[in-house]
Scaffold this motif. Structure first.
Motif, PDB file in Angstrom:
ATOM      1  N   ARG A   1       0.833  -1.205   0.000  1.00 35.79           N
ATOM      2  CA  ARG A   1       0.000   0.000   0.000  1.00 35.79           C
ATOM      3  C   ARG A   1       0.868   1.256   0.000  1.00 35.79           C
ATOM      4  O   ARG A   1       0.651   2.176  -0.779  1.00 35.79           O
ATOM      5  CB  ARG A   1      -0.948   0.028   1.196  1.00 35.79           C
ATOM      6  CG  ARG A   1      -1.939   1.205   1.113  1.00 35.79           C
ATOM      7  CD  ARG A   1      -2.688   1.434   2.395  1.00 35.79           C
ATOM      8  NE  ARG A   1      -1.817   1.743   3.519  1.00 35.79           N
ATOM      9  CZ  ARG A   1      -1.199   2.920   3.709  1.00 35.79           C
ATOM     10  NH1 ARG A   1      -1.341   3.893   2.843  1.00 35.79           N
ATOM     11  NH2 ARG A   1      -0.429   3.110   4.763  1.00 35.79           N
TER      12      ARG A   1
ATOM     13  N   ASP B   1      -0.879 -15.312  -1.389  1.00 35.39           N
ATOM     14  CA  ASP B   1      -1.011 -16.685  -1.869  1.00 35.39           C
ATOM     15  C   ASP B   1       0.374 -17.313  -2.059  1.00 35.39           C
ATOM     16  O   ASP B   1       1.196 -16.781  -2.822  1.00 35.39           O
ATOM     17  CB  ASP B   1      -1.763 -16.665  -3.195  1.00 35.39           C
ATOM     18  CG  ASP B   1      -2.129 -18.042  -3.706  1.00 35.39           C
ATOM     19  OD1 ASP B   1      -1.495 -19.037  -3.301  1.00 35.39           O
ATOM     20  OD2 ASP B   1      -3.059 -18.123  -4.528  1.00 35.39           O
TER      21      ASP B   1
ATOM     22  N   HIS C   1      -7.178   2.515  -5.433  1.00 34.48           N
ATOM     23  CA  HIS C   1      -7.790   1.653  -6.441  1.00 34.48           C
ATOM     24  C   HIS C   1      -6.807   0.576  -6.895  1.00 34.48           C
ATOM     25  O   HIS C   1      -7.164  -0.594  -7.011  1.00 34.48           O
ATOM     26  CB  HIS C   1      -8.240   2.466  -7.658  1.00 34.48           C
ATOM     27  CG  HIS C   1      -9.267   3.497  -7.363  1.00 34.48           C
ATOM     28  ND1 HIS C   1      -9.044   4.822  -7.576  1.00 34.48           N
ATOM     29  CD2 HIS C   1     -10.518   3.402  -6.856  1.00 34.48           C
ATOM     30  CE1 HIS C   1     -10.119   5.505  -7.239  1.00 34.48           C
ATOM     31  NE2 HIS C   1     -11.033   4.669  -6.788  1.00 34.48           N
TER      32      HIS C   1
ATOM     33  N   TYR D   1      -4.117  -0.439  -5.266  1.00 34.54           N
ATOM     34  CA  TYR D   1      -3.813  -1.302  -4.128  1.00 34.54           C
ATOM     35  C   TYR D   1      -4.910  -2.354  -3.929  1.00 34.54           C
ATOM     36  O   TYR D   1      -4.614  -3.541  -3.782  1.00 34.54           O
ATOM     37  CB  TYR D   1      -3.638  -0.471  -2.857  1.00 34.54           C
ATOM     38  CG  TYR D   1      -3.505  -1.312  -1.617  1.00 34.54           C
ATOM     39  CD1 TYR D   1      -2.365  -2.076  -1.410  1.00 34.54           C
ATOM     40  CD2 TYR D   1      -4.523  -1.374  -0.674  1.00 34.54           C
ATOM     41  CE1 TYR D   1      -2.239  -2.873  -0.278  1.00 34.54           C
ATOM     42  CE2 TYR D   1      -4.407  -2.164   0.454  1.00 34.54           C
ATOM     43  CZ  TYR D   1      -3.266  -2.911   0.644  1.00 34.54           C
ATOM     44  OH  TYR D   1      -3.137  -3.709   1.748  1.00 34.54           O
ATOM     45  N   GLU D   2      -6.160  -1.936  -3.935  1.00 35.37           N
ATOM     46  CA  GLU D   2      -7.263  -2.889  -3.732  1.00 35.37           C
ATOM     47  C   GLU D   2      -7.278  -3.943  -4.832  1.00 35.37           C
ATOM     48  O   GLU D   2      -7.492  -5.128  -4.564  1.00 35.37           O
ATOM     49  CB  GLU D   2      -8.600  -2.143  -3.672  1.00 35.37           C
ATOM     50  CG  GLU D   2      -8.746  -1.302  -2.416  1.00 35.37           C
ATOM     51  CD  GLU D   2      -9.887  -0.296  -2.479  1.00 35.37           C
ATOM     52  OE1 GLU D   2     -10.614  -0.248  -3.507  1.00 35.37           O
ATOM     53  OE2 GLU D   2     -10.053   0.457  -1.498  1.00 35.37           O
ATOM     54  N   PHE D   3      -7.035  -3.535  -6.060  1.00 33.48           N
ATOM     55  CA  PHE D   3      -6.981  -4.467  -7.178  1.00 33.48           C
ATOM     56  C   PHE D   3      -5.850  -5.468  -6.982  1.00 33.48           C
ATOM     57  O   PHE D   3      -6.042  -6.692  -7.113  1.00 33.48           O
ATOM     58  CB  PHE D   3      -6.785  -3.684  -8.481  1.00 33.48           C
ATOM     59  CG  PHE D   3      -6.582  -4.535  -9.689  1.00 33.48           C
ATOM     60  CD1 PHE D   3      -7.646  -5.150 -10.309  1.00 33.48           C
ATOM     61  CD2 PHE D   3      -5.303  -4.725 -10.219  1.00 33.48           C
ATOM     62  CE1 PHE D   3      -7.463  -5.952 -11.429  1.00 33.48           C
ATOM     63  CE2 PHE D   3      -5.103  -5.505 -11.320  1.00 33.48           C
ATOM     64  CZ  PHE D   3      -6.199  -6.132 -11.938  1.00 33.48           C
ATOM     65  N   CYS D   4      -4.664  -4.965  -6.650  1.00 36.82           N
ATOM     66  CA  CYS D   4      -3.491  -5.832  -6.474  1.00 36.82           C
ATOM     67  C   CYS D   4      -3.665  -6.751  -5.280  1.00 36.82           C
ATOM     68  O   CYS D   4      -3.298  -7.925  -5.319  1.00 36.82           O
ATOM     69  CB  CYS D   4      -2.222  -4.994  -6.331  1.00 36.82           C
ATOM     70  SG  CYS D   4      -1.771  -4.120  -7.841  1.00 36.82           S
ATOM     71  N   LEU D   5      -4.215  -6.242  -4.198  1.00 31.43           N
ATOM     72  CA  LEU D   5      -4.382  -7.047  -2.994  1.00 31.43           C
ATOM     73  C   LEU D   5      -5.303  -8.242  -3.269  1.00 31.43           C
ATOM     74  O   LEU D   5      -5.038  -9.345  -2.785  1.00 31.43           O
ATOM     75  CB  LEU D   5      -4.922  -6.181  -1.847  1.00 31.43           C
ATOM     76  CG  LEU D   5      -4.801  -6.780  -0.454  1.00 31.43           C
ATOM     77  CD1 LEU D   5      -3.349  -7.095  -0.115  1.00 31.43           C
ATOM     78  CD2 LEU D   5      -5.389  -5.837   0.572  1.00 31.43           C
ATOM     79  N   ARG D   6      -6.354  -8.015  -4.046  1.00 34.43           N
ATOM     80  CA  ARG D   6      -7.246  -9.140  -4.394  1.00 34.43           C
ATOM     81  C   ARG D   6      -6.489 -10.205  -5.198  1.00 34.43           C
ATOM     82  O   ARG D   6      -6.702 -11.393  -5.016  1.00 34.43           O
ATOM     83  CB  ARG D   6      -8.455  -8.627  -5.167  1.00 34.43           C
ATOM     84  CG  ARG D   6      -9.494  -7.969  -4.297  1.00 34.43           C
ATOM     85  CD  ARG D   6     -10.808  -7.719  -5.050  1.00 34.43           C
ATOM     86  NE  ARG D   6     -10.684  -6.795  -6.161  1.00 34.43           N
ATOM     87  CZ  ARG D   6     -10.738  -5.475  -6.048  1.00 34.43           C
ATOM     88  NH1 ARG D   6     -10.911  -4.913  -4.872  1.00 34.43           N
ATOM     89  NH2 ARG D   6     -10.634  -4.711  -7.120  1.00 34.43           N
ATOM     90  N   ALA D   7      -5.591  -9.767  -6.061  1.00 32.23           N
ATOM     91  CA  ALA D   7      -4.820 -10.717  -6.865  1.00 32.23           C
ATOM     92  C   ALA D   7      -3.796 -11.486  -6.046  1.00 32.23           C
ATOM     93  O   ALA D   7      -3.428 -12.604  -6.391  1.00 32.23           O
ATOM     94  CB  ALA D   7      -4.109  -9.972  -8.002  1.00 32.23           C
TER      95      ALA D   7
ATOM     96  N   ALA E   1      -4.165 -12.217  -2.681  1.00 34.87           N
ATOM     97  CA  ALA E   1      -4.758 -12.885  -1.524  1.00 34.87           C
ATOM     98  C   ALA E   1      -4.695 -14.408  -1.652  1.00 34.87           C
ATOM     99  O   ALA E   1      -4.827 -14.957  -2.751  1.00 34.87           O
ATOM    100  CB  ALA E   1      -6.207 -12.444  -1.362  1.00 34.87           C
TER     101      ALA E   1
END
Length: 183
Positions: free
Chosen positions: A72, A134, A172, A174-180, A182
């Motif tokens: 982040r 992951d 935006h 960060y949230e996109f990357c974090l989902r990828a 996880a």
């Protein structure tokens, strides 16, 4: 390089001549050509210095925090709007010129971006070790995709080419990357 940076900060353009840089720096053409064989080499060296120094600062700020927070922080730093009109002019000029460097000096340009890519790889590896990312992630392509996403979003904002009439912000990306990332 200081003279080129000053011209960039004043004009936001990279179409200045070697002669303008030489006159501004109060040196000779011979001196310029002892260090750089072309204006492209000068601008590449400038981008290299900016990226190297920025990455060192970013690493110092992200090394001691958990991987999600480090990511982040890094994305926020990469995507932060310019703090001054001079910085905005520099960002704008170099953003336009980056495409030219990527096209004409692709290996050198990739080398210049390498420190940021390595920092992102390190953050991903740390996240895998912490169990927050992951463990099956393929780190190299994932780091490159994150870097390109952050730099691409910054590029769109600097050039004023928002696709949704609103700039992408660090959160935006960060949230996109974090989902990828996880588990």
């Amino acid at each position: 390089m200081r003279s080129a940076l000053a011209i960039l900060g004043e004009t936001g353009r990279t179409d200045f001549t070697v002669l303008e840089v030489v006159e501004r720096s109060k040196t000779s053409l011979r001196s310029f050509y002892q260090h750089f064989s072309t204006k492209d080499e000068l601008l590449l060296a400038l981008v290299d210095r900016i990226m190297s120094e920025s990455t060192l600062r970013w690493r110092a700020e992200t090394d001691e925090v958990p991987a999600p927070e480090a990511l982040r922080l890094l994305i926020d730093k990469i995507s932060a709007p310019a703090a001054s009109t001079t910085q905005d002019s520099i960002n704008r000029g170099l953003t336009f010129y980056n495409d030219h460097l990527a096209e004409t000096m692709p290996r050198d340009y990739a080398r210049v971006l390498s420190p940021v890519n390595v920092l992102i790889k390190d953050i991903i590896e740390r996240g895998k070790s912490e169990g927050t990312f992951d463990p099956r992630l393929d780190v190299d392509p994932t780091a490159t995709l994150i870097m390109q996403s952050a730099l691409g979003a910054m590029r769109l904002r600097v050039l004023g080419a928002e696709l949704n009439d609103a700039p992408l912000e660090g959160r935006h990306i960060y949230e996109f990357c974090l989902r990828a990332l996880a588990p």
